[in-house]
Design a protein around this motif. Structure first.
Motif, PDB file in Angstrom:
ATOM      1  N   ALA A  61      -5.555  13.502   5.303  1.00 43.39           N
ATOM      2  CA  ALA A  61      -4.599  12.399   5.434  1.00 43.39           C
ATOM      3  C   ALA A  61      -3.188  12.865   5.072  1.00 43.39           C
ATOM      4  N   SER A  62      -3.078  13.659   4.030  1.00 41.02           N
ATOM      5  CA  SER A  62      -1.775  14.192   3.634  1.00 41.02           C
ATOM      6  C   SER A  62      -1.188  15.070   4.729  1.00 41.02           C
ATOM      7  N   ALA A  63      -2.027  15.947   5.296  1.00 43.31           N
ATOM      8  CA  ALA A  63      -1.562  16.830   6.362  1.00 43.31           C
ATOM      9  C   ALA A  63      -1.122  16.022   7.585  1.00 43.31           C
ATOM     10  N   LEU A  64      -1.893  15.006   7.935  1.00 47.29           N
ATOM     11  CA  LEU A  64      -1.554  14.169   9.087  1.00 47.29           C
ATOM     12  C   LEU A  64      -0.258  13.408   8.858  1.00 47.29           C
ATOM     13  N   ILE A  94      -5.563   4.035  -8.805  1.00 43.02           N
ATOM     14  CA  ILE A  94      -4.826   5.269  -9.070  1.00 43.02           C
ATOM     15  C   ILE A  94      -3.596   5.349  -8.178  1.00 43.02           C
ATOM     16  N   GLY A  95      -3.763   4.998  -6.907  1.00 43.44           N
ATOM     17  CA  GLY A  95      -2.647   5.056  -5.979  1.00 43.44           C
ATOM     18  C   GLY A  95      -1.511   4.131  -6.360  1.00 43.44           C
ATOM     19  N   LEU A 129      -1.553   9.611  -0.194  1.00 38.42           N
ATOM     20  CA  LEU A 129      -0.423   9.185   0.626  1.00 38.42           C
ATOM     21  C   LEU A 129       0.823   8.973  -0.220  1.00 38.42           C
ATOM     22  N   VAL A 130       0.641   8.391  -1.390  1.00 38.57           N
ATOM     23  CA  VAL A 130       1.771   8.203  -2.306  1.00 38.57           C
ATOM     24  C   VAL A 130       2.366   9.561  -2.682  1.00 38.57           C
ATOM     25  N   PHE A 131       1.496  10.489  -3.064  1.00 39.14           N
ATOM     26  CA  PHE A 131       1.935  11.819  -3.466  1.00 39.14           C
ATOM     27  C   PHE A 131       2.647  12.532  -2.319  1.00 39.14           C
ATOM     28  N   SER A 132       2.122  12.392  -1.107  1.00 37.27           N
ATOM     29  CA  SER A 132       2.708  13.062   0.055  1.00 37.27           C
ATOM     30  C   SER A 132       4.069  12.480   0.419  1.00 37.27           C
ATOM     31  N   GLU A 144       2.631  23.309   0.068  1.00 35.84           N
ATOM     32  CA  GLU A 144       2.837  23.195  -1.375  1.00 35.84           C
ATOM     33  C   GLU A 144       2.376  21.825  -1.867  1.00 35.84           C
ATOM     34  N   CYS A 145       2.622  20.795  -1.066  1.00 36.96           N
ATOM     35  CA  CYS A 145       2.175  19.453  -1.423  1.00 36.96           C
ATOM     36  C   CYS A 145       0.655  19.403  -1.535  1.00 36.96           C
TER      37      CYS A 145
END
Length: 222
Positions: A61-64, A94-95, A129-132, A144-145
């Protein structure tokens, strides 16, 4: 070292209060069933968690998201593809907590928009998603993310295993160090995945997460 790198280190620190220490995401079921009971058996579980769960869900999901997919479509797909109620709720908690903290550290319209959608119940909230989104705002590269997110996730699970199995702190640190190579392998794997792979998880992991809510004694919320 730049301020961006220092900020990323702060967010990935085990003391960053997202509430991840309260969730085992099914690990506790394996512990109570006697399938995970020492460093070696936990390492096997952690390998499956990284390559079977994190790769196909959080990591993909992060990559997308970095590749241009809509964050709210990814948010919905991640939520509905999680079969365990406790996993859905735990991930959402958590999100949302991470989102609130990151807005305090680095206010942005993008993060505020995500929070608004969650408050209006048109989005759910997911830490990957939040982190990305946060990393994109800081200009941090996709690789790196992802590696930072994986490191943070693995570190959190090891700390929970130290309490839950229990493991020694030194054993936990050795395991964390050894998983650097596995994280690199996970990044290569994600490059080969497509959006149709999103939401895939090993059945055993899903079942253990579902069974967790019926455990007689619980240290973790999920």
């Amino acid at each position: 070292m730049t301020n961006t790198a220092l900020t990323l280190m702060q967010v990935c620190d085990s003391n960053f209060p997202t509430g991840a220490f309260s969730h085992s995401f099914g690990l506790e079921t394996y512990i109570q069933d006697g399938k995970v009971y020492n460093t070696e058996t936990f390492a096997g579980w952690l390998n499956s968690y990284l390559h079977g769960v994190l790769c196909y869900n959080d990591g993909l999901a992060s990559a997308l998201l970095f590749d241009g997919c809509d964050v709210f479509e990814l948010d919905r797909m991640l939520y509905v593809s999680s079969l365990s109620r406790e996993t859905r709720e735990g991930t959402k908690r958590i999100g949302i907590r991470m989102l609130e903290l990151l807005i305090q550290l680095n206010p942005s319209d993008v993060l505020e928009n995500y929070r608004t959608k969650i408050k209006r119940k048109t989005a759910f909230g997911h830490p990957a998603l939040v982190f990305s989104l946060f990393c994109k705002e800081l200009g941090i590269a996709k690789s790196e993310c992802l590696s930072s997110y994986f490191y943070n996730s693995i570190s959190s699970m090891i700390q929970n295993a130290v309490r839950g199995i229990p493991l020694g702190q030194t054993d936990g640190q050795r395991l964390l160090f050894s998983f650097q190579e596995e994280i690199e392998k996970a990044l290569i794997k994600i490059d080969l995945l497509k959006i149709d792979d999103l939401g895939t998880s090993p059945p055993g992991m899903e079942l253990s997460a579902m069974l967790h809510e019926d455990l007689n004694v619980r240290l973790f919320m999920s």
